[in-house]
Design a protein around this motif. Sequence first.
Motif, PDB file in Angstrom:
ATOM      1  N   PRO A   7      25.698  -9.899 -38.084  1.00 45.35           N
ATOM      2  CA  PRO A   7      25.793  -8.626 -38.807  1.00 45.35           C
ATOM      3  C   PRO A   7      26.357  -8.820 -40.214  1.00 45.35           C
ATOM      4  N   ILE A   8      25.804  -8.088 -41.154  1.00 41.13           N
ATOM      5  CA  ILE A   8      26.338  -8.074 -42.515  1.00 41.13           C
ATOM      6  C   ILE A   8      27.311  -6.903 -42.604  1.00 41.13           C
ATOM      7  N   GLU A   9      28.581  -7.229 -42.750  1.00 41.39           N
ATOM      8  CA  GLU A   9      29.617  -6.204 -42.816  1.00 41.39           C
ATOM      9  C   GLU A   9      29.597  -5.542 -44.186  1.00 41.39           C
ATOM     10  N   TYR A  10      30.113  -4.336 -44.242  1.00 48.76           N
ATOM     11  CA  TYR A  10      30.096  -3.543 -45.469  1.00 48.76           C
ATOM     12  C   TYR A  10      30.611  -4.307 -46.691  1.00 48.76           C
ATOM     13  N   PRO A  11      31.788  -4.949 -46.605  1.00 48.99           N
ATOM     14  CA  PRO A  11      32.297  -5.643 -47.802  1.00 48.99           C
ATOM     15  C   PRO A  11      31.382  -6.774 -48.288  1.00 48.99           C
ATOM     16  N   ASP A  12      30.574  -7.320 -47.394  1.00 52.83           N
ATOM     17  CA  ASP A  12      29.697  -8.434 -47.737  1.00 52.83           C
ATOM     18  C   ASP A  12      28.283  -7.992 -48.100  1.00 52.83           C
ATOM     19  N   ALA A  13      28.021  -6.700 -48.003  1.00 52.35           N
ATOM     20  CA  ALA A  13      26.667  -6.176 -48.230  1.00 52.35           C
ATOM     21  C   ALA A  13      26.380  -6.027 -49.715  1.00 52.35           C
ATOM     22  N   SER A  14      25.092  -6.135 -50.052  1.00 54.12           N
ATOM     23  CA  SER A  14      24.665  -5.890 -51.428  1.00 54.12           C
ATOM     24  C   SER A  14      24.824  -4.402 -51.747  1.00 54.12           C
ATOM     25  N   ALA A  41      20.003  -5.565 -42.129  1.00 49.70           N
ATOM     26  CA  ALA A  41      20.380  -5.659 -43.542  1.00 49.70           C
ATOM     27  C   ALA A  41      20.021  -7.011 -44.161  1.00 49.70           C
ATOM     28  N   HIS A  42      19.696  -8.000 -43.345  1.00 50.59           N
ATOM     29  CA  HIS A  42      19.234  -9.280 -43.890  1.00 50.59           C
ATOM     30  C   HIS A  42      17.908  -9.116 -44.629  1.00 50.59           C
ATOM     31  N   HIS A  43      17.199  -8.032 -44.313  1.00 45.92           N
ATOM     32  CA  HIS A  43      15.940  -7.747 -45.027  1.00 45.92           C
ATOM     33  C   HIS A  43      16.005  -6.283 -45.455  1.00 45.92           C
ATOM     34  N   PRO A  44      16.575  -6.001 -46.617  1.00 46.02           N
ATOM     35  CA  PRO A  44      16.784  -4.614 -47.051  1.00 46.02           C
ATOM     36  C   PRO A  44      15.549  -3.716 -46.984  1.00 46.02           C
ATOM     37  N   PRO A  45      14.339  -4.197 -47.291  1.00 43.52           N
ATOM     38  CA  PRO A  45      13.186  -3.292 -47.163  1.00 43.52           C
ATOM     39  C   PRO A  45      12.985  -2.798 -45.720  1.00 43.52           C
ATOM     40  N   THR A  46      13.222  -3.674 -44.746  1.00 44.94           N
ATOM     41  CA  THR A  46      13.096  -3.261 -43.346  1.00 44.94           C
ATOM     42  C   THR A  46      14.220  -2.305 -42.982  1.00 44.94           C
ATOM     43  N   LEU A  47      15.434  -2.602 -43.415  1.00 47.96           N
ATOM     44  CA  LEU A  47      16.564  -1.699 -43.169  1.00 47.96           C
ATOM     45  C   LEU A  47      16.259  -0.315 -43.724  1.00 47.96           C
ATOM     46  N   ARG A  48      15.812  -0.254 -44.959  1.00 46.37           N
ATOM     47  CA  ARG A  48      15.507   1.026 -45.614  1.00 46.37           C
ATOM     48  C   ARG A  48      14.420   1.779 -44.852  1.00 46.37           C
ATOM     49  N   ARG A  49      13.341   1.078 -44.490  1.00 51.72           N
ATOM     50  CA  ARG A  49      12.216   1.720 -43.799  1.00 51.72           C
ATOM     51  C   ARG A  49      12.614   2.214 -42.412  1.00 51.72           C
ATOM     52  N   MET A  50      13.317   1.382 -41.654  1.00 55.24           N
ATOM     53  CA  MET A  50      13.697   1.770 -40.289  1.00 55.24           C
ATOM     54  C   MET A  50      14.715   2.912 -40.306  1.00 55.24           C
ATOM     55  N   TRP A  51      15.661   2.892 -41.257  1.00 50.57           N
ATOM     56  CA  TRP A  51      16.621   3.993 -41.340  1.00 50.57           C
ATOM     57  C   TRP A  51      15.915   5.290 -41.704  1.00 50.57           C
ATOM     58  N   ALA A  52      15.004   5.246 -42.663  1.00 49.53           N
ATOM     59  CA  ALA A  52      14.261   6.460 -43.043  1.00 49.53           C
ATOM     60  C   ALA A  52      13.467   6.990 -41.853  1.00 49.53           C
ATOM     61  N   ASN A  53      12.849   6.094 -41.107  1.00 52.44           N
ATOM     62  CA  ASN A  53      12.070   6.493 -39.941  1.00 52.44           C
ATOM     63  C   ASN A  53      12.975   7.101 -38.867  1.00 52.44           C
ATOM     64  N   ALA A  54      14.081   6.424 -38.556  1.00 54.72           N
ATOM     65  CA  ALA A  54      15.007   6.925 -37.538  1.00 54.72           C
ATOM     66  C   ALA A  54      15.598   8.272 -37.949  1.00 54.72           C
ATOM     67  N   LYS A  55      15.962   8.385 -39.201  1.00 47.97           N
ATOM     68  CA  LYS A  55      16.550   9.627 -39.700  1.00 47.97           C
ATOM     69  C   LYS A  55      15.564  10.793 -39.557  1.00 47.97           C
ATOM     70  N   GLN A  56      14.303  10.525 -39.852  1.00 44.99           N
ATOM     71  CA  GLN A  56      13.289  11.571 -39.759  1.00 44.99           C
ATOM     72  C   GLN A  56      12.977  11.904 -38.301  1.00 44.99           C
ATOM     73  N   VAL A  57      12.733  10.899 -37.476  1.00 47.58           N
ATOM     74  CA  VAL A  57      12.321  11.131 -36.090  1.00 47.58           C
ATOM     75  C   VAL A  57      13.468  11.708 -35.256  1.00 47.58           C
ATOM     76  N   MET A  58      14.667  11.179 -35.432  1.00 49.34           N
ATOM     77  CA  MET A  58      15.789  11.619 -34.606  1.00 49.34           C
ATOM     78  C   MET A  58      16.512  12.829 -35.194  1.00 49.34           C
ATOM     79  N   GLY A  59      16.121  13.244 -36.384  1.00 44.88           N
ATOM     80  CA  GLY A  59      16.731  14.413 -37.017  1.00 44.88           C
ATOM     81  C   GLY A  59      16.221  15.714 -36.420  1.00 44.88           C
ATOM     82  N   PRO A  60      16.617  16.833 -36.989  1.00 45.86           N
ATOM     83  CA  PRO A  60      16.206  18.137 -36.478  1.00 45.86           C
ATOM     84  C   PRO A  60      14.689  18.263 -36.373  1.00 45.86           C
ATOM     85  N   GLY A  61      14.259  18.874 -35.293  1.00 47.38           N
ATOM     86  CA  GLY A  61      12.828  19.065 -35.051  1.00 47.38           C
ATOM     87  C   GLY A  61      12.613  20.003 -33.884  1.00 47.38           C
TER      88      GLY A  61
END
Length: 131
Positions: A7-14, A41-61
């Motif tokens: 895991p990439i911890e917050y203080p060590d993250a870009s 977080a080792h691959h920021p584009p995947t982190l960004r895409r998966m978080w956006a997807n999770a946020k949308q799917v698991m959010g209000p609906g």
Amino acid sequence: MSASRLPIEYPDASAEVRLIYDDIMATRGTDWVNNYWKVLAHHPPTLRRMWANAKQVMGPGALDALSKELIYIAVSVTNGCAYCIASHGAAARSKGMTAEQFAELVAIIGLANETNRHAAALELRIDEQFR
């Protein structure tokens, strides 16, 4: 364990990853980020895409938050993902899942997996009434 699995911890993250971590914490109303996101977080584009997807799917609906977590648990049990069972089990409990609901959910998961396998093995034709 390979470095890409640590895991990439917050203080060590870009800075880019910290922005996503901040959004995860703000969206979830928490002060920490779980290991799933920290390893992605080792691959920021995947982190960004998966978080956006999770946020949308698991959010209000149309489905309430607890129902979404129960579905997530069911799929995770079927796929054998212990991490996701634990993570979404905790989320479901925080949204009100009781021990009785969990026991019933597990019974449904078991029944569905068994009947699905029977139907697949028997190559059942779909009833006209189901179409």
